[in-house]
Design a protein around this motif. Structure first.
Motif, PDB file in Angstrom:
ATOM      1  N   MET A  77      -9.699  -9.733  -4.230  1.00  0.00           N
ATOM      2  CA  MET A  77     -10.598  -8.400  -3.767  1.00  0.00           C
ATOM      3  C   MET A  77     -11.174  -8.306  -2.661  1.00  0.00           C
ATOM      4  SD  MET A  77     -12.093  -8.978  -7.656  1.00  0.00           S
ATOM      5  CE  MET A  77     -13.236  -7.653  -7.503  1.00  0.00           C
ATOM      6  N   THR A  78     -12.195  -9.018  -2.395  1.00  0.00           N
ATOM      7  CA  THR A  78     -12.597  -8.300  -0.753  1.00  0.00           C
ATOM      8  C   THR A  78     -11.943  -8.188   0.473  1.00  0.00           C
ATOM      9  OG1 THR A  78     -14.033  -9.977  -1.258  1.00  0.00           O
ATOM     10  CG2 THR A  78     -14.849  -8.854   0.694  1.00  0.00           C
ATOM     11  N   CYS A  79     -10.738  -9.236   0.548  1.00  0.00           N
ATOM     12  CA  CYS A  79      -9.851  -8.563   1.543  1.00  0.00           C
ATOM     13  C   CYS A  79      -8.801  -7.196   1.464  1.00  0.00           C
ATOM     14  CB  CYS A  79      -8.775  -9.780   2.257  1.00  0.00           C
ATOM     15  SG  CYS A  79     -10.029 -11.252   3.093  1.00  0.00           S
ATOM     16  N   GLY A  80      -8.770  -7.482  -0.035  1.00  0.00           N
ATOM     17  CA  GLY A  80      -8.158  -6.232  -0.633  1.00  0.00           C
ATOM     18  C   GLY A  80      -8.204  -5.075  -0.434  1.00  0.00           C
ATOM     19  N   ILE A  81     -10.017  -4.821  -0.656  1.00  0.00           N
ATOM     20  CA  ILE A  81     -10.213  -3.539  -0.540  1.00  0.00           C
ATOM     21  C   ILE A  81     -10.046  -3.580   0.790  1.00  0.00           C
ATOM     22  CG2 ILE A  81     -12.482  -2.892  -1.316  1.00  0.00           C
ATOM     23  CD1 ILE A  81     -12.584  -4.366  -3.310  1.00  0.00           C
ATOM     24  N   LYS A  82     -10.877  -3.762   1.289  1.00  0.00           N
ATOM     25  CA  LYS A  82     -10.798  -4.106   3.128  1.00  0.00           C
ATOM     26  C   LYS A  82      -9.799  -3.352   3.493  1.00  0.00           C
ATOM     27  CE  LYS A  82     -12.624  -6.845   5.658  1.00  0.00           C
ATOM     28  NZ  LYS A  82     -13.754  -7.971   6.236  1.00  0.00           N
ATOM     29  N   ALA A  83      -8.283  -3.939   3.096  1.00  0.00           N
ATOM     30  CA  ALA A  83      -7.645  -3.614   4.060  1.00  0.00           C
ATOM     31  C   ALA A  83      -6.948  -2.026   3.703  1.00  0.00           C
ATOM     32  CB  ALA A  83      -6.422  -4.505   3.323  1.00  0.00           C
ATOM     33  N   SER A  84      -6.775  -2.137   2.114  1.00  0.00           N
ATOM     34  CA  SER A  84      -7.159  -0.574   1.234  1.00  0.00           C
ATOM     35  C   SER A  84      -7.515   0.251   2.575  1.00  0.00           C
ATOM     36  CB  SER A  84      -6.723  -1.525  -0.316  1.00  0.00           C
ATOM     37  OG  SER A  84      -7.096   0.504  -0.603  1.00  0.00           O
ATOM     38  N   ALA A  85      -8.807   0.371   2.220  1.00  0.00           N
ATOM     39  CA  ALA A  85      -9.811   0.957   2.852  1.00  0.00           C
ATOM     40  C   ALA A  85      -9.584   1.085   4.305  1.00  0.00           C
ATOM     41  CB  ALA A  85     -10.887   0.513   3.248  1.00  0.00           C
ATOM     42  N   ALA A  86      -8.786   0.083   5.445  1.00  0.00           N
ATOM     43  CA  ALA A  86      -8.740   0.477   6.732  1.00  0.00           C
ATOM     44  C   ALA A  86      -6.597   0.893   6.968  1.00  0.00           C
ATOM     45  CB  ALA A  86      -8.206  -0.885   7.234  1.00  0.00           C
ATOM     46  N   ASP A  87      -6.449   1.003   5.741  1.00  0.00           N
ATOM     47  CA  ASP A  87      -4.917   1.098   5.366  1.00  0.00           C
ATOM     48  C   ASP A  87      -5.497   3.188   5.099  1.00  0.00           C
ATOM     49  OD1 ASP A  87      -2.004   2.067   6.011  1.00  0.00           O
ATOM     50  OD2 ASP A  87      -2.089   1.661   3.750  1.00  0.00           O
ATOM     51  N   PHE A  88      -5.780   3.743   3.928  1.00  0.00           N
ATOM     52  CA  PHE A  88      -6.366   4.495   3.649  1.00  0.00           C
ATOM     53  C   PHE A  88      -7.304   5.873   5.401  1.00  0.00           C
ATOM     54  CE2 PHE A  88      -9.856   8.224   2.335  1.00  0.00           C
ATOM     55  CZ  PHE A  88      -8.864   8.987   1.537  1.00  0.00           C
ATOM     56  N   LEU A  89      -8.246   4.762   5.743  1.00  0.00           N
ATOM     57  CA  LEU A  89      -8.443   5.863   6.989  1.00  0.00           C
ATOM     58  C   LEU A  89      -7.487   5.942   8.114  1.00  0.00           C
ATOM     59  CD1 LEU A  89     -12.110   3.733   7.398  1.00  0.00           C
ATOM     60  CD2 LEU A  89     -11.732   6.020   6.462  1.00  0.00           C
TER      61      LEU A  89
END
Length: 105
Positions: A52-64
């Protein structure tokens, strides 16, 4: 205390230097309980927490990254996000960067 032309528009608790408000009191009561719950989750389910932690961080980075790419490229629609690409980042971030790295280290 705060002085100046705008100090009279501030609440008395701020003007007097007092920081105890009902919001601060509420957050100070909830914060330890929330942190204890998170700590328990990370200890009892480390792989799910890592995913969850790394998935959310990766998703946020890709969104930005997609937003920035859209603003710099006039041919792309700024409001459109590539969902498949973002899901790939969630899976890569969660599975490899989260779970695999937790197992390796």
């Amino acid at each position: 205390t705060i002085s100046g032309p705008r100090s009279s528009s501030l609440p008395s608790s701020i003007r007097s230097g007092s920081t105890s408000t009902s919001l601060n009191s509420f957050s100070m009561d909830i914060l330890p309980s929330a942190m204890k719950t998170l700590d328990t989750f990370y200890k009892t389910a480390p792989y799910q927490a890592a995913f969850m932690t790394c998935g959310i961080k990766a998703s946020a980075a890709d969104f930005l990254a997609q937003r920035r790419e859209a603003t710099s490229d006039e041919t792309k629609n700024e409001d459109q996000v590539e969902l498949e690409r973002n899901i790939a980042f969630i899976l890569y971030g969660g599975l490899y960067q989260g779970m695999a790295q937790y197992y390796i280290y």
